[in-house]
Each structure stands twice: as structure tokens, then as C-alpha cells.
Design a protein around this motif. Structure first.
Motif, PDB file in Angstrom:
ATOM      1  N   SER A  46       0.837  -1.207   0.000  1.00 36.19           N
ATOM      2  CA  SER A  46       0.000   0.000   0.000  1.00 36.19           C
ATOM      3  C   SER A  46       0.869   1.253   0.000  1.00 36.19           C
ATOM      4  N   GLN A  90      -7.591   0.290  -0.020  1.00 33.28           N
ATOM      5  CA  GLN A  90      -7.784  -1.010   0.609  1.00 33.28           C
ATOM      6  C   GLN A  90      -9.023  -0.988   1.504  1.00 33.28           C
ATOM      7  N   ASP A 167      -5.794  -1.431  -4.689  1.00 34.91           N
ATOM      8  CA  ASP A 167      -5.216  -2.013  -3.477  1.00 34.91           C
ATOM      9  C   ASP A 167      -6.149  -3.116  -2.976  1.00 34.91           C
ATOM     10  N   GLU A 168      -5.818  -4.330  -3.328  1.00 32.57           N
ATOM     11  CA  GLU A 168      -6.603  -5.511  -2.957  1.00 32.57           C
ATOM     12  C   GLU A 168      -8.092  -5.335  -3.260  1.00 32.57           C
TER      13      GLU A 168
HETATM   14 MG   LIG Z   1      -2.042  -2.841   2.073  1.00 34.46          MG
END
Ligand SMILES: [Mg+2]
Ligand SMILES: Nc1ncnc2c1ncn2[C@@H]1O[C@H](COP(=O)(O)OP(=O)(O)OP(=O)(O)O)[C@@H](O)[C@H]1O
Lengths: 252, 260
Positions: A46, A90, A167-168
Motif C-alpha cells: 500500500s 484497501q 489495493d486488494e
Molecule cells: Mg495494504
């Protein structure tokens, strides 16, 4: 197709206090390509993405986006560049006192002269993409974690950005929705004018979307390869990280 | 011996606040576009605390009348209670009490709201979308308190004078008509340069400044929050504490300048 890199990290170091996170990270992404970043939790994936949008500045080294050094770019220019970037946080990072529809409309209302009708059209289009149209008038606090994630994704796409950082995007989604979201990401990443970086833990997702994968560990890009080679690599650290998820090489 | 670290932190805090104030001022032209959020904030900071102002204002007026009555009745001058209550409220007590109430209710809410946004990555999300948090978040709040602090001060004045009149009549047998006559008489005095009731406008000017102080301190505490829920608590506490300190100190200087 070798064009100049859109995103370039060169020997980037970053620490928080005495905690060294990035220790000489180097990689680049060419226009229209999709890079996946994998790595253990807490290695700075991140943090890496945050450098690209200028939320963080490197302690040393160079972060370049579209040829601009992100540490020394004028405020006005970075603001302009950010309107062409999408960032999927995220955590979702939705504005909690606005409805889902207003969250999506916000960047358009603030930064574009579009009419309310046109804004409403784009908002509902993006909500359809992430299969969440019925939540348009809910507040973020009324959504589940996975729903927030999808709204965050829709918001990142609202400007039809040229650079998208995920992010994910699939964390916390059920397999059915994750597949649908993957399809959206795939369509976007197949678009040759969109450059993407995806932080992702799920191997099928990485295989589906990425042109290349890097393995981030100990603050560096330990390994960089195409998904096919990456998941069958013999690198001992990667073998340990992937465990039984690793592809057993069929050749040799 | 104060450690240099504290001195540096002090100047960094106040530098940030001053900077925020100047930046928001430079964005005042944006007010018409923000009307929707300004009205929302006006409602929350005005209507939301009105009942507190009504209650506290009445009792402040009653306390003032009681104290003035005690002092004045020893010299047989209790008829003058109206003058004292009206001037005391208009000059000092109404703007001061209103600002303190706003700092504790609205200012703490500002700090907590912005602080929560800061710790949940919402401010970063705004930054990434090139959305100016000062226009979106601080400007509507500033306008709301710049309007509401004087408005609530007037209301505090009115209910305070009425409450004082009630005490003057009940405790000191001053007729309500006489009390009001003297109160209004006292407030009618105009300033040297401005042909307006000086004491009322001095109080409203103070209220206006207090509104700016509370907003700027609370919003800057909120915007700079870090460290999760604990950080939001710290930011809120600090916002209220620093607002109250700044209100009191600036009040002294404004009184000194206006009445010297
Ligand atoms: Mg992360
Ligand atoms: N603003 C910050 N201040 C201090 N430390 C930070 C900050 N941001 C990140 N860190 C630290 O940097 C490290 C890397 O964080 P990061 O969020 O990039 O991890 P990650 O690789 O994304 O992990 P995950 O897969 O769990 O999301 C963590 O140890 C974290 O504590």
C-alpha cells in the motif's frame, strides 16, 4: 511494444521513524500494461501505491509518473494528473456522510462542468459495473465491507482514468462477486490506454489480469516475471510465500 | 524550563491554524456553490444548540441580576439592575457564553467529524481525487459559525435580559417595565465613530471573531488527526481546550481595544 514507462520507481527508500519499509525498490510499468504486486502483509504494498499518487514522498530515490518526478511536481500539475488516476483504497475510504451515489458523483461535481443528468448517468453506469446499483441511496455505514470495496472501485473508475491503482480490490468479496469484479478489472486492463497496478493476493485473479507480477519483500522487488513463470518459479522465498498454492512446473 | 520540542509544536500548531484561516478566506468566493452544505451546517450549529443557548442564556441573565441586585441594593440603587444586566450581557457575557457553548458542542463535533475522516483515509481519498478539503469541509463550517455565533449571541442577549427582569421583579421588587426601560436605555448609547448601539455591536463583533476562532481551531485539530479512534479523542479534547483558551485571551484584547 516497448514504449517509455508510465510509472517508474528507481531505488526508492522510505521509512516511518526507525521502521524501514522500502529499501531500494525499483520497477517500472509501461503504458497499457498491468502489473500485479504480491507480497507478505506489511511489506509496503500500500505504501508503494501511495507514492504513485503523491500521498507519500520517498526519502530517497525517484518516483516518476508520466515522466514527472512526483516529489518535485507543482501542486497544480499533480492535481491535474490525479484527475486522470483512479485509486482503489484497501479500506474503501468512502466519505461517510454522503450517500453512495453522492460519493461517486463528488469528483465529477467538483472537477468537471458536467450536467447533473450526465453525472447521474455515469454514476449509475459505474454502479452497474460493480453490481451494486440498488445501494445508490445508502450511506457507507449501511454497507457491508465487500460492498464498500466495490463502491470504492466504482468511485475510482468514475473519471475513466488512464492509470488505475487497485489495493486488494477483491479482498472480502465472495467468489461470485470477485469473479464479476475481476471481469471488470480485466476489461479495463485489456484496454491498451489504461495502465494498472493491482495489489492482489488471490492467484487466479493475478493470472487473470496481470501482464507481469513482482514479488515485494524486505522492501525490494525480489522477483519480476510473467504470471506463468512467476507462479512456477523456484525462488526459495517465493516458494515459501506461495506454499501449496504454487504451480508445480510441468516441464523438466 | 520548557523543552524546545513543546515550543516548536506550539508554533507549528498555531502556524497551521493561521495558514488554514488565510486559505479558507481565499476561498470565500466559493460560498454560492456550497449552499447545500452551508445550510446543513447552519442547521446543525444553529438549531442544534438553540435550546442550550435559551436555557443557559436565561440563567446567566438571572445570575447577573441576582449579583447586581445584591451589590446595588446595599446602596439603595436596585432600580439600576436593568442597566447592569443589559450591559454585562451585551458586552461580555452573551458572546462569551455563546462561544464557549459552541466550542464545546459544535467545535468538538467539527474536530471529531474531520478527525474521523482523517483516520479512515477519507481525507486522503479526497486528495487523490483532487478535491480540496478546505472548500468541501472547512468553508461550510466556517460560514455556519460566522453566522450562527452572532445570531445565537443576540438570542442569548434577549433571553438573558428577560431572565434578569424576572429576577429583578421577583427578588428586588423592581417593576418589569422600569427594568426594561433602563436596560434598553443603556443599550441605546451609540459609539463615538459609529452611530449604532455600541455595546450590542461590540458584543456581536466579538461573537463573529469567536466563531472564526472556534471553527479554525476545531477544523485544524480535526484535519491533523492521526492514530485511529484514540487520535480522534485527542483531537476533540485539544480542539475544545484550545478554543476556550483562545476565546478568553482574544476576549481580553478585544475588550481592551474597544473600551480603552
Ligand atoms: Mg495494504
Ligand atoms: N503513515 C504511516 N506511518 C507509519 N507507519 C506506516 C504508515 N503507513 C504504513 N506504515 C507501515 O508500513 C508498513 C507497510 O504498510 P503497508 O500498508 O504498505 O503494508 P501492505 O504491504 O499493504 O500490507 P497488507 O497486505 O496487510 O495491506 C507497515 O508496517 C505499516 O505499519
Amino acid at each position: 511494444m516497448s514504449s517509455s514507462p508510465i510509472i517508474r520507481f528507481k531505488d526508492v527508500h522510505k521509512s516511518f521513524g526507525s521502521h524501514n519499509i522500502l529499501k531500494g525498490l525499483t520497477f517500472d510499468v509501461e503504458k497499457g500494461r498491468t502489473l500485479a504486486i504480491m507480497g507478505p502483509s506489511g511489506t509496503g504494498k500500500s505504501v508503494t501505491l501511495r507514492h504513485i499518487v503523491g500521498l507519500l514522498q520517498p526519502d530517497s530515490g525517484l518516483v516518476e509518473v508520466e515522466g514527472h518526478d512526483m516529489a518535485h511536481i507543482p501542486q497544480a500539475e499533480i492535481a491535474e494528473m490525479r484527475t486522470r488516476m483512479g485509486f482503489v483504497f484497501q479500506s474503501g475510504a468512502l466519505i461517510n456522510w454522503m450517500t453512495v451515489a453522492d460519493n461517486l458523483a463528488l469528483p465529477l461535481r467538483e472537477n468537471t462542468p458536467l450536467s447533473e443528468d450526465e453525472i447521474a448517468r455515469r454514476v449509475s453506469e459505474k454502479l452497474d459495473w460493480v453490481h451494486i446499483a440498488d445501494a445508490a441511496h445508502k450511506f457507507p455505514s449501511e454497507l457491508s465491507g465487500g460492498m464498500k470495496k466495490r463502491v470504492g472501485l466504482a468511485r475510482a473508475l468514475i473519471n475513466d482514468p488512464d492509470i488505475i491503482l487497485y489495493d486488494e480490490p477483491n479482498a472480502g468479496l465472495d467468489p461470485e462477486i470477485a469473479t464479476a469484479i475481476n471481469r471488470v478489472i480485466c476489461e479495463l486492463t485489456n484496454n491498451l490506454s489504461v495502465t494498472s497496478i493491482v495489489v492482489e493476493h488471490r492467484i487466479p485473479c493475478v493470472k487473470a489480469v496481470a501482464d507481469e507480477v513482482i514479488f515485494l519483500d524486505e522492501g525490494r522487488a525480489l522477483l519480476r516475471d510473467t504470471p506463468k513463470n512467476f507462479f512456477s518459479s523456484e525462488h526459495p522465498r517465493l516458494v515459501r510465500f506461495l506454499g501449496d498454492q504454487r504451480d508445480i512446473p510441468t516441464t523438466t | 524550563m520548557i523543552p524546545t520540542r513543546l515550543i516548536v509544536a506550539f508554533f507549528r500548531d498555531w502556524g497551521f491554524r493561521l495558514d488554514l484561516y488565510l486559505k479558507v478566506n481565499a476561498r470565500l468566493g466559493d460560498i454560492p456553490r456550497r449552499w447545500q452544505w452551508i445550510t446543513e451546517q447552519l442547521y446543525q450549529s444553529g438549531i442544534g444548540v438553540l435550546h442550550v443557548i435559551l436555557l443557559v442564556g436565561t440563567f446567566i441573565g438571572m445570575i447577573a441580576a441576582l449579583q447586581a441586585g445584591i451589590a446595588l441594593s446595599t446602596v439603595g440603587q436596585q432600580d439600576q439592575i436593568g442597566t447592569f444586566v443589559a450591559l454585562g450581557l451585551a458586552r461580555e457575557m452573551a458572546p462569551f457564553i455563546t462561544a464557549i457553548i459552541l466550542a464545546a458542542t459544535v467545535g468538538s463535533a467539527y474536530a471529531a467529524e474531520l478527525g474521523t475522516m482523517a483516520v479512515s483515509e477519507e481525507l486522503e481519498a479526497l486528495e487523490v481525487m483532487s478535491i480540496d478539503p478546505l472548500r468541501l469541509l472547512v468553508l461550510p463550517r466556517l460560514v455556519a459559525l460566522l453566522v450562527m455565533c452572532p445570531v445565537l449571541t443576540i438570542i442569548c442577549n434577549i433571553v438573558g435580559v428577560l431572565g434578569g427582569g424576572f429576577v429583578a421583579q421577583a427578588q428586588y421588587h423592581v417593576s418589569f417595565d422600569l427594568y426594561m426601560e433602563l436596560a434598553l436605555e443603556a443599550l441605546r448609547a451609540t459609539g463615538t465613530w459609529i452611530p449604532l448601539p455600541k455595546d450590542i455591536f461590540a458584543g456581536l463583533f466579538k461573537a463573529f471573531v469567536f466563531g472564526a476562532i472556534v471553527t479554525v481551531i476545531s477544523c485544524s485539530c480535526g484535519l491533523r488527526t492521526h492514530g485511529g479512534a484514540l487520535g480522534v479523542g485527542t483531537a476533540t479534547r485539544r480542539a475544545v481546550r484550545d478554543s476556550i483558551i483562545a476565546i478568553i485571551i482574544s476576549n481580553y484584547f478585544m475588550t481592551w481595544i474597544i473600551y480603552r
